[in-house]
Motif scaffolding. Structure first.
Motif, short mmCIF file in Angstrom:
data_model
loop_
_atom_site.label_atom_id
_atom_site.label_comp_id
_atom_site.label_asym_id
_atom_site.label_seq_id
_atom_site.Cartn_x
_atom_site.Cartn_y
_atom_site.Cartn_z
N TYR A 79 -5.74 2.57 -7.66
CA TYR A 79 -5.71 3.66 -6.70
C TYR A 79 -7.14 4.02 -6.31
O TYR A 79 -8.08 3.87 -7.08
CB TYR A 79 -4.95 4.88 -7.23
N HIS A 80 -7.29 4.49 -5.09
CA HIS A 80 -8.61 4.78 -4.53
C HIS A 80 -8.58 6.16 -3.86
O HIS A 80 -7.52 6.72 -3.58
CB HIS A 80 -9.00 3.72 -3.49
N LYS A 114 1.21 4.98 -10.88
CA LYS A 114 0.61 3.72 -11.33
C LYS A 114 1.28 3.22 -12.61
O LYS A 114 1.64 2.04 -12.72
CB LYS A 114 -0.89 3.91 -11.55
N LYS A 127 -4.39 13.39 -8.56
CA LYS A 127 -4.78 12.32 -9.47
C LYS A 127 -3.76 12.16 -10.59
O LYS A 127 -3.44 11.03 -10.99
CB LYS A 127 -6.16 12.62 -10.05
N ASN A 166 0.84 -1.19 0.00
CA ASN A 166 0.00 0.00 0.00
C ASN A 166 0.88 1.24 0.00
O ASN A 166 1.82 1.34 0.80
CB ASN A 166 -0.91 0.03 1.23
N ALA A 217 -0.88 10.34 -9.11
CA ALA A 217 -1.27 8.95 -8.81
C ALA A 217 -1.23 8.10 -10.08
O ALA A 217 -0.77 6.95 -10.07
CB ALA A 217 -2.67 8.92 -8.19
#
Length: 244
Positions: A173-174, A159, A152, A139, A155
């Protein structure tokens, strides 16, 4: 058993050959055996999930779950259907009969669900997927004094970089809202053409669909026919003709 032991005592060459054969088979199995530190388990289950924001569990059951259940109930290969209705979401879990081709049933269910046109307009399109059990390896938390778009962006960059590493097949991703397309129509234009926002929303939804077109079969192969018409970008909606 005693007769077999006696025979091997009298024929030591055969016993040695059998021992070598067993040893070679074990060595071959060891070299070709698939080993995973964190194995991915795929139970024979298919999940259908639908988001319907603001709807009560009773509304979900009556307007979402029942139509889908009725649509797929007659398909071959289904062992049991388990449905759950909660605030804003409905989930249908399909258990597949032992020995049945899960991939074939998945395609059948997806074809039936994609062809369903009686769901509420406010509900999201159903998502059909095979249930896969995975375990998280790591994580990561990305934070900082920045707006959501910046977070974002980074992120997605992280990723993409992680997916470039060998051995990593999936990264999720959350915590960030998905991108949305907003269509704004002046009230003057609505009055001019005698339209309401509900009518425009229905027309837009109708012009952005992936539809199932059935199957084509020959003695050796089978093809699923789908008409792809879903729009994903704002420019694809810019010149959308709503009527005429």
């Amino acid at each position: 058993m005693r007769a077999i032991i006696t025979w091997f005592i009298k024929n030591p060459v055969a016993a040695n050959l059998l021992l070598l054969l067993v040893f070679a088979g074990g060595l071959l199995s060891l070299l070709t055996m698939k080993v995973e530190v964190i194995p991915e388990v795929s139970p024979d289950q298919i999940e259908i999930s639908v988001e319907y924001r603001g709807a009560s569990p009773q509304e979900i059951e009556e307007s979402v779950i029942r139509p889908i259940e009725e649509r797929i109930a007659s398909l071959s290969g289904i062992d049991r259907i388990i449905s759950t209705a909660r605030e804003g979401q409905g989930t249908i879990l399909v258990e597949v009969l032992t020995g049945w081709d899960v991939h074939e049933l998945f395609n059948d269910i997806k074809t039936e669900v994609d062809g369903l046109t009686t769901l509420p307009r406010e509900a999201e399109r159903p998502i059909v997927r095979r249930v896969v059990l995975r375990r998280e390896v790591l994580n990561l938390a990305l934070y900082g004094e920045a707006d959501r778009e910046t977070l974002k962006y980074w992120a997605e960059r992280v990723k993409d970089r992680l997916l470039e590493l060998s051995g990593i097949t999936e990264v999720e991703y959350h915590g960030l809202l998905p991108r949305e397309i907003h269509i704004e129509i002046p009230e003057k234009s609505l009055r001019k053409y005698g339209l309401s926002l509900d009518q425009v929303a229905e027309m837009v939804a109708r012009e952005s669909l992936d539809l199932a077109g059935g199957r084509l079969k020959n003695p050796r192969e089978e093809y699923l026919v789908r008409v792809r018409g879903r729009r994903y970008f704002a420019d694809e909606y810019r010149f959308l003709r709503l009527f005429g």
